[in-house]
Design a protein around this motif. Structure first.
Motif, mmCIF file in Angstrom:
data_model
loop_
_atom_site.group_PDB
_atom_site.id
_atom_site.type_symbol
_atom_site.label_atom_id
_atom_site.label_comp_id
_atom_site.label_asym_id
_atom_site.label_seq_id
_atom_site.Cartn_x
_atom_site.Cartn_y
_atom_site.Cartn_z
ATOM 1 N N GLY A 316 5.869 -10.541 -5.746
ATOM 2 C CA GLY A 316 6.484 -10.327 -6.803
ATOM 3 C C GLY A 316 5.325 -9.429 -8.132
ATOM 4 N N VAL A 317 4.515 -10.197 -7.766
ATOM 5 C CA VAL A 317 3.808 -9.371 -9.167
ATOM 6 C C VAL A 317 2.512 -8.468 -8.623
ATOM 7 C CG1 VAL A 317 1.363 -10.974 -10.074
ATOM 8 C CG2 VAL A 317 3.205 -12.070 -10.364
ATOM 9 N N VAL A 318 2.693 -8.435 -7.625
ATOM 10 C CA VAL A 318 2.062 -7.458 -7.541
ATOM 11 C C VAL A 318 2.672 -5.558 -7.542
ATOM 12 C CG1 VAL A 318 1.174 -6.198 -4.592
ATOM 13 C CG2 VAL A 318 0.265 -8.853 -5.314
ATOM 14 N N LEU A 361 4.718 11.107 -0.270
ATOM 15 C CA LEU A 361 4.784 9.966 -0.561
ATOM 16 C C LEU A 361 4.254 8.694 -0.297
ATOM 17 C CD1 LEU A 361 7.321 7.643 -2.240
ATOM 18 C CD2 LEU A 361 8.912 8.595 -0.154
ATOM 19 N N VAL A 362 4.123 8.693 1.115
ATOM 20 C CA VAL A 362 3.399 7.068 1.755
ATOM 21 C C VAL A 362 1.680 7.438 1.101
ATOM 22 C CG1 VAL A 362 2.380 6.549 3.961
ATOM 23 C CG2 VAL A 362 4.566 7.800 4.052
ATOM 24 N N PRO A 368 -0.425 -0.104 -3.753
ATOM 25 C CA PRO A 368 0.415 -0.922 -3.700
ATOM 26 C C PRO A 368 1.064 -1.597 -2.856
ATOM 27 C CG PRO A 368 1.853 0.956 -4.959
ATOM 28 C CD PRO A 368 0.303 1.767 -3.943
ATOM 29 N N LEU A 369 1.208 -0.855 -1.219
ATOM 30 C CA LEU A 369 1.406 -1.542 -0.272
ATOM 31 C C LEU A 369 -0.071 -2.318 0.207
ATOM 32 C CD1 LEU A 369 3.349 1.130 1.671
ATOM 33 C CD2 LEU A 369 3.950 -1.385 0.805
ATOM 34 N N ARG A 373 -0.930 -6.065 1.421
ATOM 35 C CA ARG A 373 -1.307 -7.077 1.509
ATOM 36 C C ARG A 373 -2.378 -7.508 1.887
ATOM 37 N NH1 ARG A 373 -5.793 -5.580 5.069
ATOM 38 N NH2 ARG A 373 -6.586 -3.607 4.244
ATOM 39 N N TRP A 374 -3.046 -7.906 0.574
ATOM 40 C CA TRP A 374 -4.209 -8.512 0.500
ATOM 41 C C TRP A 374 -3.522 -10.039 -0.488
ATOM 42 C CZ3 TRP A 374 -7.781 -4.623 -2.216
ATOM 43 C CH2 TRP A 374 -8.790 -4.016 -0.975
#
Length: 454
Positions: A316-318, A361-362, A368-369, A373-374
């Motif tokens: 949620g924070v990310v 778009l990707v 963010p993606l 993941r991190w």
């Protein structure tokens, strides 16, 4: 404008039977455009005069003048966007700079220069810093020796302005001049862009190189120049070695080559073959750089990007931080992709055009993606600037399409819609400047140890 001349009617009748240009020899008349090879005859006395209207400019000259005016107009728009970005960067300067990362870059650069010139022992920065230590850190150290950190930040601001020009050129080649202007304005007003403009880290040159690699990929796809098949991998690899995180956007560059442009009609080959050619050249150049460079470079990419251990930030924070940095452009890019899919369903566009929208778009969602993941916010603002460069192209194209739809109701509506969008860029930019000014960031443990803070 017109040029009028009076010639006697009798003289005109006499000239009808005379040879035209190239039919014979004789003295040239005063009007070479009308009778280039006619002889000069005396004017009969008392002859009636008629007026002949000759065009002042040819159609080609008018087209050239129109193109020059359009180019001047677009240049003025770019200057206005650059001034807008510089003013916002000045507003955001000071608080938003990450001193620890800047100090780490400059210190590592000075040590690398001492190693190159005097053989001084240096630690393996390839696995410590998220970029090649012999590229940007050396440049930053040289600038620091000349003008201090102010010189480093000034060069970074210039590089980010150049990246804004690259965003404009990419969107203009794909979707037209209005889309280019709006995309440049959106990218210039983003908080991550302004953060890079006032910081002295490696992300600014990496973003500039990556954006121009995407532009030359689009040029190659549109068959504007075959030399782009070399410029694309060179700029892309330079961005990779400047900042390792940019390897995530390498497939985006290849996808733009595959989907953009007319494909077979441009190169007499398929789109996939265009992408294969660029990938082949990229692979060869990457292998050469690995062989002539330092061996730990690939290890650094694997350590800092691919195999990086996860932190403790919640999803949620990310996602909230990603939406804060890129929310407006991602929403516009998503709407544009949905509209493109709807037009594909109606049969008004092809699958390749939808592929370009999906690719942009990707690319906008990659930062963010990857942070998700991190499970970390480390470097999120800088990485979001890379995503914002691609998302701004799609967002600018969607807004330009809205202006086009408004223009169907009348030219006045189109002007009003375009003016409203340009006016909306001002509060967006002010919000981005406020975000960049209040974001202090946090240096990694590795860069803090390089800077001597821990």
């Amino acid at each position: 404008m017109e040029l009028r001349s009076s010639i006697p009617a009798a003289a005109l009748d006499e000239r009808d039977d005379e040879p035209r240009p190239g039919d014979g020899d004789g003295e040239f008349d005063w009007n070479d455009d009308l009778w280039a090879g006619a002889r000069r005859d005396p004017m009969p006395a008392g002859a009636d005069a008629v007026t002949i209207v000759l065009p002042r400019f040819t159609q080609e000259q008018e087209g050239e003048q129109r193109a020059a005016r359009l180019l001047l107009r677009e240049g003025l728009v770019l200057v206005a966007v650059a001034a807008f970005q510089a003013a916002l960067a000045w507003r955001a300067a000071g608080v938003g700079t990450n001193v620890a990362d800047q100090t780490a870059m400059v210190k590592a650069g000075h040590q690398e220069i001492a190693h190159l010139l005097h053989g001084r022992h240096v630690i393996r920065y390839e696995t410590v810093l998220p970029g090649s230590p012999v590229l940007y850190p050396v440049l930053a150290a040289a600038l620091d020796s000349v003008g201090g950190m102010h010189a480093v930040r000034a060069v970074n601001l210039w590089l980010v302005l150049l990246a804004t020009v690259g965003v404009h050129c990419t969107a203009r080649r794909l979707y037209g001049p209005v889309a280019g202007a709006l995309a440049a304005g959106l990218f210039a007003g983003l908080g991550p862009t302004l953060h890079l403009s006032v910081s002295g880290t490696y992300d600014a040159p990496a973003a500039c190189l990556l954006v121009w690699a995407a532009f030359f990929a689009v040029r190659f796809a549109f068959a504007d120049g075959r030399h782009a098949v070399w410029l694309v991998p060179v700029l892309m690899l330079a961005a990779n070695w400047t900042s390792y995180i940019t390897v995530l956007w390498d497939p985006v560059i290849l996808a733009l080559v595959a989907f953009a442009g007319p494909g077979y009609r441009a190169w007499k080959t398929s789109r996939s073959w265009n992408a294969q050619r660029v990938a082949l050249v990229t692979g060869v150049l990457a292998e050469i750089t690995l062989l002539v460079g330092r061996a730990p470079t690939f290890t650094g990419i694997a350590t800092t990007v691919m195999n990086r251990s996860a932190a403790h930030a919640t999803a949620g924070v990310v996602l909230r931080h990603g939406a804060q940095w890129l929310g407006p452009v991602l929403i516009a890019a998503l709407l544009g992709t949905i509209v493109a899919g709807w037009r594909l369903w109606r049969g008004s566009v092809g699958r390749a055009e939808v592929g370009v929208w999906v690719t942009l778009l990707v690319a906008g969602l990659l930062a963010p993606l990857n942070q998700l993941r991190w499970h970390s916010l480390d470097g999120s603002v800088s990485h979001c600037a890379l995503s914002g460069a691609f998302a701004a192209v799609a967002a600018g194209a969607f807004l330009a399409r809205l202006c086009s739809w408004a223009g169907r109701a009348g030219a006045a509506w189109r002007v009003v819609a375009l003016g409203a969008m340009c006016a909306a860029l001002v509060p967006l930019g002010l919000a981005g400047a406020s975000q960049a000014a209040t974001h202090t960031g946090s240096a990694t443990k590795a860069t803090r140890s390089v800077a001597g803070e821990g």
